[in-house]
Structures are given as structure tokens and as C-alpha cells.
Design an enzyme around this catalytic site. Structure first.
Site, PDB file in Angstrom:
ATOM      1  N   LYS B 105      19.316 -41.634 -90.073  1.00  0.00           N
ATOM      2  CA  LYS B 105      17.892 -42.114 -89.475  1.00  0.00           C
ATOM      3  C   LYS B 105      17.058 -40.345 -89.710  1.00  0.00           C
ATOM      4  CE  LYS B 105      19.458 -41.427 -85.098  1.00  0.00           C
ATOM      5  NZ  LYS B 105      20.737 -41.768 -85.230  1.00  0.00           N
ATOM      6  N   LYS B 205      13.404 -43.338 -85.310  1.00  0.00           N
ATOM      7  CA  LYS B 205      12.927 -44.685 -85.729  1.00  0.00           C
ATOM      8  C   LYS B 205      12.337 -45.693 -85.969  1.00  0.00           C
ATOM      9  CE  LYS B 205      17.922 -44.882 -82.977  1.00  0.00           C
ATOM     10  NZ  LYS B 205      18.630 -44.532 -81.981  1.00  0.00           N
TER      11      LYS B 205
END
Lengths: 418, 418
Positions: B105, B205
């Protein structure tokens, strides 16, 4: 930019939803997906029938071949409902090398194997996200996200009408008949509600989901199906008092003895992710050996949620057209079905004699976790709530049959799932 | 059957998870997806380091080029963590025509635009389902199921460590520091937990999700980020008493004034689908103009859930290899970011004078829905709980700054979302 022509089979609620949403999103889709989607023909029953939206008259036809056999159409989207002639038209479209998108659960659940075989034989796509739970992308999850999982269990609230009815009964302590009538007035239940309230609609959807999840055919006729017509406010209250919610659950499990698949009212603990799914919402809870437990929740019906799923499938089909599309060889072996399953049960009985009841259950190997007397007795009989430990369905049924009718009467039997 | 060779960048927890799950599922995948997946090379830091699983020594290498430039490898899967050298290795693999699958991420949130540009330029796939919420197929939903929707809002619990900490604090009325220490002992929090507890992991995220949902770049540095280090048991109790759960929420909205994106502790009503998401579970709640509200819930971390998502992406990448894979031209215009947003607020204040506090809020245009005195006062000050009506963040901050420190002290400010 590539232009893809689309023919629709059906110009009712869903057809109008697809038409309207596609006009709204056409430019966004051009920008995002690099494809120009054009609806060029729409099959309707009667050109002059009133419709939920205005459709250009020059697009309407009453001849299915204008859609299924048109040279300039690449994708056919079907939402006629019912098994035939819908399945026949889809077969015809695939034979004429059109990719097919369908929202038709009945056709897919009963004719799925032959439809998938036709897609495979004709090297065209068959897309059916909209056939189960409308907007919730659960078909997509099984096809494109869970391939590295052995799915061991699906448990879903996949019929909005019955979930609305049960939610209203629970919230306002109302009768089934009363809430059904209200739901019909509000347009939330059909004038003939039998497919929903008898669990058939949920069984169709469970057949589609389980076939995909377990990689083989789970035929709808092998799914044990029990509706909500017998559910009483007392059943709901009895669960509520003990920390449970009563839902119409669709359950499929892959176990040692084969697949077990069933649709029936069941109690689930309040802290279960499905217990809080109320009103017309749908949800699917699944367990995979790698992903663990997962829940998807959303609007499972309605023209716009369904149209969103249909257009997404049309886009996926259009992207697949860019390459030679080869549908995987379909794996249509029928799966072995389990003939029995384990569950705990809440059983409400009016009985003369608690010990006699317990003895009958014990004789069938069903162990009772508790027996409570709830309320006062009448006519020599007292109301008992028996909770079994997890037991075989077959043994519980045998015990219920062996209860002497002279000494007791069973008022309700509800499975407990968690 | 087609054989596809895969190189792994990373042989730690996730790498071993992928290795183990692929051995377990290889035959199932052959049967279902008609592809034989073989791991042929694994980059590790040190060949002799102890590892969570046994990896064949002949597959291990410490030279990244053995993976990113190997002629016989078609797909490279990366789980090194951290931005560099991971992003550089992925660039190198794509320059050598390998499709890339990543669970990273941090690299994606900061180098996403250049990684997507490289995928596009090299006509290879870039797959990153595992980078957000592991097993929950939310990336897949945005890419393949929601194309006909304008997504207007995302709201998620997307960090398992903080959700575990807040759940434990709520359930056992414990201090943040105490629960953090327990989580570290249990391996549920890192020895250096700062990225999780300060909200940075969630912001990474959210940047990935919002960029995908809104079709443009939502840079991580534009996301307002506030962690949970200041959350007290009193804050949680104060919400609980009023029917709210306290969660670390990641929120992105597409509104008239641009995109608003923020990560902070917030109160949500108990009947909200996110309120019951406890422990290490993750969930994403989204709203689309066609689909309405939808929620995905599941395990957002762990070697097996992550490995499941990685292997699913590997299969999707392998299927794409069958055709000439053309990644869509990436749409990397930066979206305009909103500089203010609306929310309701719970504000706990010790104050001499309730009317004085209300006057300061009123002056800034913040309307109070209620002011309650909670408990006894001390030293001439009483504890007040002020609940605002929906108000602009900027106005609330201005009001808080203008409260006279001589007459009151602010104990906590928590946004209320629904």
C-alpha cells in the site's frame, strides 16, 4: 473509440432502468472504459403498452430475432423474467455469436448448465451478476476474487421481500398476513407473493451461488426449501428474548458428505453480521479456507441497483470482445448432495408432560440443552420451549413424528444458525 | 494447459503465505482456471535467515534482477513493504514486460501514478487487490462491478490494529496504552506501531481506494490524518451512553467543492453497518448513485487472507496474458480537494460558564444541538458535553480556538458520522 451495440430483451422496470442509467453514464463510461455503448434495439411485448420511461419508438420491436439475430448487435441483455422464452432467446443470441448478460435467476438456476454450455460452444461470454442480489458484486467475487479459496459455506439473506416482512413483524410485533398486505400496498411484495414467501426465489439464487462457489451443479430441486408463511410473532419474540434474530436464510455448505443446501427461517445470534440486515437489504456471508469469514451487504433489488449490475456486466462483456473470448470449459458435474445436516433447534410444544417429551428426543439421540416452561398451561398442557444441542435434522424430524399427538402438539420448529 | 512462471519479491510472512497457499491450491486452480502456476524464483534479504515456512533453497536469490529480469518469468508478485526499493523493482519488472501483482500500500499510495503509467507504457497489468483490506475484494468491486456508478462516498474501517485496540478499550473500559501493550504482546500491533496508530496506514489505503473510486489522484499528503493515540476510555463511554461506537474511520466524499478525504476517530450510530465491525476485522461502506449503500466486511490482514488476494490477482494477470493486455490509459489528473467539510461534533469541555461557551460557538455560526452537564464540577468548572448540529470543520476549529483558556479547557473533540 470502439462502439458496441446492445440489444435489450425487455422494456419494463429493469429495461427502463438500464436505458436511463446508460444515458446518464454514457460519457463517464466512454472516459473511464474507452467504449461507447449504444442500445440499438429493445424487445417489448406490446409497442403501445405504457412504460416506466420513454423509450425511442424506433428502437422497439416485438420480434425477438431483431435482437438475437441482428448483425450489428454484439451484446444481448435479457430481463424478461421467467424461464421460457427467456432461455430460448438467450440460446438463440449465443448461437448468433452475441455475448449475453442476464438478470434472470429463474432461467439461470434451471437452465444454467445448457446456457453455460452454449456460451462455451459459441465462444461468447455469459454474464449474470444482476441475477443474484442486484448491485452486490457477489458473483464477481466468486469468479474473480476467491479463486484461491475453498469456499466451505455460504449463508445469505437473499430475498428482500421476506426480509422486509420479517423485519416489520419483529419491529412492530405484527402478524405475517398484516405485514404482507402492507408490503403489497407499498409495492414491496408482488400481488402473487408465493415465489418470495415460499422461499423459491431464494432457492433459485442459492442454486446459482452454490454452483459457482463449489464448482459444480447444485440443482434447485435438491435445495430443501421452506418459506416464511408459517412464521408467527411468537416465534420472533421467543428468539428476540434469547438474543436471536429470525431471518429467512439461504445456506449452502460443502462438507464431508457432500453439499448441503437449504432455505428456511432460522434464528441467528444478534452479534452475527447477518442479524442486523433489515428491511429490503440483502447480504451474503461466506467462509473460505484462506479468506476466512466475509460479508457483502447492499440493495438486492430495484431497477437502479439491478441496472448498475447489468451495465457493469455489459462493460465487462465489451472488454472481453476486444480479445477472442473463450469461456472456460464448463464443469457441470452434479455435486453429491448431503441428505442430512446438523443444526440446533428451538422447538415450541404444548405438552402434558415435560419428561415424556424429553424421553422421545433422547430416544432419537437428540440432546436437549434446555427446556423452559413459558407462560401458563391450559387444558392440562403447558407451553414448553425446548432448545436442542446441535443435532441431525433427520433425528429431530423422527423425534417430532414420534411425539404422541394425544399428549402434545408442536407449535413451531426453528433452526438456530451461527 | 498453459504454464505461467511467477517470481516473488519477498519471502517473509506474505511470501510464505503465497508459497503455502499456492502449493495447497495448485491442482484446484489447474482444474478451475486452466493454468498451471509455478513459483520459479524468490527474492530474499538473506538466504540463511529463518523463515515462517520452508522454501526450496534453489529458488532463493538475493539478486532482484533474477526475478524482475528473468526471461522465463511472466508475473512478478511483490510484498517487500515500504516504498523503496519495492517501487523501483516493480518498475524494473514492468520494463521487462512482466505483469506485476503487489500487496504494497505504501508504494502504491505514493508511487501509484508512475507505476500505473509504467504498466500502461509497457502494456502489462498492475494488480493490487491485496494492498487494501487483504481478502476483501474492494479493489475488484471498483474496477469490475461499479463502473456504472458515480461513487459519492467511501467510509471504512481499514486498519485492523487500531480497530482491535478501540474494540478492546470499549469492551473492557481499558486505557489506550494498556491495550496497545497487550496488542504488541499478542503480535496484533507492531513493535513500532506509529504507522497504524497515527492513521498513516489507513491514509495510504484511503488514497488507493479514493483514487480508484473517483477516477483520479487523491494524494496521501492531502488526506487529513489523525490517529487514535489521544482517544480515552471516557470518549468511548461518552459515545456509548448515547448510542454510538467510536471507530477510526477513513472517509472520502466527492462533493460540489471537490474531494474531501480524512482519517480520524469518529462516532457512528450503533445501527450503522460499520458500528458492529470489531476486533481485527475491516469493512468498507460505500455509496453509489445507482447501487445505493453497500458494505464489504472481512479479514483485512494476515498471511492467508493476503495470500488469497495475491493469488487471485496472479490468476487474473495470467488470464490477461492470454490476450494482448492493454492497461487503460491511466487518468492521473489530480482531483480538486475540498478544504472544509461538514460534520456534527461531540465536544467535552470543562468550563466556568455554559452560556459563555455557547456564545463563542454561536459567533462562529456553529449551532449546538445540546449541552449537558456530565458529573460534578471542580475548581469552579463543570464538565459539559456539547453536541453540535452539522457544522463546518473550519468554523468548529475557529470556535475552539476562541474559547477563552482562562474560563474553559477542551478535553476532547470527536466527529460524529452516520
Amino acid at each position: 473509440m470502439k462502439t458496441v451495440n446492445i440489444g435489450l430483451l425487455g422494456g419494463g422496470n429493469i429495461g427502463c432502468g438500464v436505458w436511463t442509467l446508460l444515458q446518464d453514464m454514457r460519457q463517464d463510461i466512454q472516459k473511464r472504459c474507452h467504449v461507447d455503448l449504444r442500445i440499438t434495439k429493445i424487445l417489448v411485448r406490446d409497442i403501445n403498452e405504457p412504460r416506466p420511461c420513454a423509450l425511442p419508438p424506433e428502437l422497439l420491436t416485438t420480434n425477438p430475432h431483431d435482437v438475437t439475430r441482428a448483425d450489428n448487435i454484439q451484446i444481448v441483455a435479457e430481463f424478461l423474467g421467467g424461464i421460457q422464452p427467456a432461455a430460448m432467446y438467450m440460446q438463440d443470441a449465443m448461437a448468433h455469436k452475441k455475448a449475453v448478460v442476464t438478470a434472470n435467476k429463474a432461467a439461470l438456476a434451471t437452465e444454467g448448465a445448457s446456457l453455460r454450455a452454449a456460451a462455451s460452444a459459441n465462444h461468447v461470454g455469459l454474464h449474470y451478476e444482476a441475477s443474484v442480489c442486484a448491485a452486490i458484486p457477489v458473483i464477481g467475487a466468486f469468479k474473480h476474487s476467491l479463486q484461491a479459496n475453498r469456499v466451505t459455506r455460504i449463508m445469505g439473506i437473499i430475498n428482500g421481500t421476506t426480509n422486509y416482512i420479517l423485519s416489520e413483524m419483529a419491529q412492530h410485533n405484527k402478524d405475517y398476513q398484516q405485514v404482507l398486505a402492507e408490503a403489497q400496498r407499498l409495492g414491496l411484495a408482488e400481488p402473487d407473493p408465493s415465489s418470495d414467501v415460499q422461499g423459491r426465489d431464494a432457492a433459485y439464487k442459492l442454486s446459482i451461488l452454490a454452483s459457482l462457489a463449489f464448482g459444480g451443479q447444485v440443482a434447485v430441486q435438491h435445495i430443501y426449501t421452506e418459506g416464511i408463511t408459517g412464521v408467527t410473532p411468537e416465534d420472533i419474540l421467543c428468539g428476540k428474548d434469547r438474543g436471536y434474530a429470525l431471518k429467512l436464510l439461504a445456506i449452502a455448505k460443502m462438507g464431508e458428505h457432500g453439499v448441503e443446501a437449504r432455505v428456511h427461517p432460522a434464528l441467528i445470534p444478534n452479534n452475527h453480521p447477518l442479524a442486523g440486515v433489515n428491511g429490503a437489504f440483502n447480504a451474503v456471508h461466506l467462509t473460505g479456507h484462506a479468506c476466512g469469514d466475509m460479508t457483502f451487504m447492499g440493495k438486492g433489488a430495484g431497477p437502479m441497483p439491478t441496472a448498475g449490475a447489468v451495465i457493469s456486466d455489459i462493460i465487462n462483456a465489451a472488454e472481453a470482445l476486444a480479445h477472442l473470448y473463450i469461456e472456460e470449459e464448463s464443469q457441470e458435474q452434479a455435486l453429491s448432495m448431503a441428505e442430512d445436516w446438523q443444526s440446533a433447534y428451538f422447538i415450541r410444544i404444548l405438552a402434558e408432560d415435560e419428561a415424556g417429551v424429553a424421553a422421545v428426543f433422547a430416544r432419537e439421540g437428540v440432546s436437549l440443552a434446555s427446556v423452559e416452561q413459558s407462560g401458563e398451561g391450559t387444558g392440562g398442557r403447558v407451553p414448553l420451549i425446548c432448545t436442542t444441542r446441535p443435532a441431525s435434522e433427520r433425528a429431530v424430524r423422527a423425534a417430532l413424528e414420534n411425539l404422541p399427538p394425544s399428549a402434545c402438539s408442536v407449535q413451531s420448529v426453528i433452526r438456530v444458525e451461527s
